[in-house]
Write a protein that holds these residues in place. Structure first.
Motif, PDB file in Angstrom:
ATOM      1  N   UNK A  84       0.865  -1.168   0.000  1.00  0.00           N
ATOM      2  CA  UNK A  84       0.000   0.000   0.000  1.00  0.00           C
ATOM      3  C   UNK A  84       0.908   1.227   0.000  1.00  0.00           C
ATOM      4  N   UNK A  85       0.650   2.141  -0.936  1.00  0.00           N
ATOM      5  CA  UNK A  85       1.461   3.350  -1.015  1.00  0.00           C
ATOM      6  C   UNK A  85       1.017   4.345   0.049  1.00  0.00           C
ATOM      7  N   UNK A  86       1.787   5.407   0.212  1.00  0.00           N
ATOM      8  CA  UNK A  86       1.504   6.412   1.236  1.00  0.00           C
ATOM      9  C   UNK A  86       0.134   7.052   1.056  1.00  0.00           C
ATOM     10  N   UNK A  87      -0.341   7.146  -0.194  1.00  0.00           N
ATOM     11  CA  UNK A  87      -1.645   7.752  -0.449  1.00  0.00           C
ATOM     12  C   UNK A  87      -2.791   6.737  -0.352  1.00  0.00           C
ATOM     13  N   UNK A  88      -2.491   5.499   0.033  1.00  0.00           N
ATOM     14  CA  UNK A  88      -3.522   4.478   0.197  1.00  0.00           C
ATOM     15  C   UNK A  88      -3.801   3.649  -1.047  1.00  0.00           C
ATOM     16  N   UNK A  89      -3.127   3.929  -2.150  1.00  0.00           N
ATOM     17  CA  UNK A  89      -3.347   3.198  -3.398  1.00  0.00           C
ATOM     18  C   UNK A  89      -2.545   1.909  -3.449  1.00  0.00           C
ATOM     19  N   UNK A  90      -3.057   0.957  -4.223  1.00  0.00           N
ATOM     20  CA  UNK A  90      -2.312  -0.247  -4.567  1.00  0.00           C
ATOM     21  C   UNK A  90      -1.912  -0.102  -6.028  1.00  0.00           C
ATOM     22  N   UNK A  91      -0.646  -0.282  -6.329  1.00  0.00           N
ATOM     23  CA  UNK A  91      -0.151  -0.112  -7.685  1.00  0.00           C
ATOM     24  C   UNK A  91       0.317  -1.453  -8.217  1.00  0.00           C
ATOM     25  N   UNK A  92      -0.238  -1.867  -9.373  1.00  0.00           N
ATOM     26  CA  UNK A  92       0.226  -3.080 -10.038  1.00  0.00           C
ATOM     27  C   UNK A  92       1.266  -2.668 -11.059  1.00  0.00           C
ATOM     28  N   UNK A  93       2.437  -3.252 -11.014  1.00  0.00           N
ATOM     29  CA  UNK A  93       3.528  -2.878 -11.906  1.00  0.00           C
ATOM     30  C   UNK A  93       3.391  -3.447 -13.303  1.00  0.00           C
ATOM     31  N   UNK A  94       4.265  -2.971 -14.179  1.00  0.00           N
ATOM     32  CA  UNK A  94       4.243  -3.351 -15.580  1.00  0.00           C
ATOM     33  C   UNK A  94       4.516  -4.852 -15.773  1.00  0.00           C
ATOM     34  N   UNK A  95       5.310  -5.464 -14.899  1.00  0.00           N
ATOM     35  CA  UNK A  95       5.597  -6.895 -15.034  1.00  0.00           C
ATOM     36  C   UNK A  95       4.314  -7.720 -14.920  1.00  0.00           C
ATOM     37  N   UNK A  96       3.416  -7.298 -14.034  1.00  0.00           N
ATOM     38  CA  UNK A  96       2.156  -8.027 -13.854  1.00  0.00           C
ATOM     39  C   UNK A  96       1.204  -7.773 -15.019  1.00  0.00           C
ATOM     40  N   UNK A  97       1.109  -6.521 -15.431  1.00  0.00           N
ATOM     41  CA  UNK A  97       0.165  -6.197 -16.504  1.00  0.00           C
ATOM     42  C   UNK A  97       0.597  -6.801 -17.827  1.00  0.00           C
ATOM     43  N   UNK A  98       1.893  -6.869 -18.085  1.00  0.00           N
ATOM     44  CA  UNK A  98       2.370  -7.510 -19.314  1.00  0.00           C
ATOM     45  C   UNK A  98       2.111  -9.008 -19.280  1.00  0.00           C
ATOM     46  N   UNK A  99       2.365  -9.622 -18.144  1.00  0.00           N
ATOM     47  CA  UNK A  99       2.170 -11.071 -18.020  1.00  0.00           C
ATOM     48  C   UNK A  99       0.709 -11.443 -18.229  1.00  0.00           C
ATOM     49  N   UNK A 100      -0.190 -10.561 -17.794  1.00  0.00           N
ATOM     50  CA  UNK A 100      -1.622 -10.822 -17.930  1.00  0.00           C
ATOM     51  C   UNK A 100      -2.180 -10.249 -19.222  1.00  0.00           C
ATOM     52  N   UNK A 101      -1.343  -9.614 -20.054  1.00  0.00           N
ATOM     53  CA  UNK A 101      -1.743  -9.006 -21.322  1.00  0.00           C
ATOM     54  C   UNK A 101      -2.875  -8.000 -21.124  1.00  0.00           C
ATOM     55  N   UNK A 102      -2.744  -7.162 -20.099  1.00  0.00           N
ATOM     56  CA  UNK A 102      -3.762  -6.161 -19.811  1.00  0.00           C
ATOM     57  C   UNK A 102      -3.554  -4.923 -20.671  1.00  0.00           C
ATOM     58  N   UNK A 103      -4.647  -4.261 -20.988  1.00  0.00           N
ATOM     59  CA  UNK A 103      -4.630  -3.048 -21.792  1.00  0.00           C
ATOM     60  C   UNK A 103      -5.205  -1.907 -20.969  1.00  0.00           C
ATOM     61  N   UNK A 104      -4.827  -0.665 -21.294  1.00  0.00           N
ATOM     62  CA  UNK A 104      -5.429   0.474 -20.594  1.00  0.00           C
ATOM     63  C   UNK A 104      -6.954   0.427 -20.723  1.00  0.00           C
ATOM     64  N   UNK A 105      -7.636   0.639 -19.620  1.00  0.00           N
ATOM     65  CA  UNK A 105      -9.097   0.618 -19.624  1.00  0.00           C
ATOM     66  C   UNK A 105      -9.703  -0.704 -19.186  1.00  0.00           C
ATOM     67  N   UNK A 106      -8.896  -1.773 -19.071  1.00  0.00           N
ATOM     68  CA  UNK A 106      -9.431  -3.049 -18.590  1.00  0.00           C
ATOM     69  C   UNK A 106      -9.981  -2.843 -17.184  1.00  0.00           C
ATOM     70  N   UNK A 107     -11.127  -3.473 -16.900  1.00  0.00           N
ATOM     71  CA  UNK A 107     -11.780  -3.287 -15.603  1.00  0.00           C
ATOM     72  C   UNK A 107     -11.799  -4.584 -14.818  1.00  0.00           C
ATOM     73  N   UNK A 108     -11.771  -4.415 -13.483  1.00  0.00           N
ATOM     74  CA  UNK A 108     -11.738  -5.548 -12.572  1.00  0.00           C
ATOM     75  C   UNK A 108     -12.747  -5.347 -11.459  1.00  0.00           C
ATOM     76  N   UNK A 109     -13.190  -6.459 -10.908  1.00  0.00           N
ATOM     77  CA  UNK A 109     -14.016  -6.441  -9.702  1.00  0.00           C
ATOM     78  C   UNK A 109     -13.107  -6.868  -8.564  1.00  0.00           C
TER      79      UNK A 109
END
Length: 126
Positions: A84-109
């Motif tokens: 958890x970052x100082x502002x309370x956000x969780x950040x997923x890095x590029x290694x994870x998004x590339x491995x999952x083949x995610x694109x900008x705008x993909x949505x999650x529950x």
């Protein structure tokens, strides 16, 4: 004095076959016979034993390094942990998004468990 033409280093199956035929020679002699050497400006032959052994390992199909696709830009591999970052956000890095083949705008529950958070990818809206 005639210049000796350097042969291209063998790789893959050709390397394995050549090494089998040179069974009685030392590692250094095998490396040189397979083209893993360089000639210095002074005419001295230097055997590249490390490159030879790496080529042998690759020819056997053993992967010592992770594929580049599993690494981020800075060549660090994914740890599958985030903080958890100082502002309370969780950040997923590029290694994870590339491995999952995610694109900008993909949505999650977000599915909150007792001790975990699960991301469920939503079907894209057409």
């Amino acid at each position: 004095m005639a210049k000796k033409k350097k042969i291209e280093p063998l790789t893959g199956e050709a390397l394995l076959q050549k090494v089998k035929t040179l069974a009685t020679l030392s590692k250094t002699q095998k490396a040189k016979a397979c083209g893993y050497y360089a000639v210095t400006k002074g005419g001295v032959e230097r055997v590249n034993l490390v490159q030879f052994l790496q080529a042998l390992i690759e020819a056997e199909g053993i992967a010592l390094d992770k594929p580049v696709a599993e690494r981020g830009r800075d060549r660090r591999s994914a740890r599958y942990r985030i903080s958890v970052q100082a502002n309370g956000n969780l950040l997923l890095g590029v290694a994870y998004t590339k491995q999952m083949a995610l694109q900008p705008g993909d949505e999650f529950e977000l599915v909150l468990g007792r001790k975990h958070i699960q991301l469920k990818q939503l079907d894209p809206v057409e």
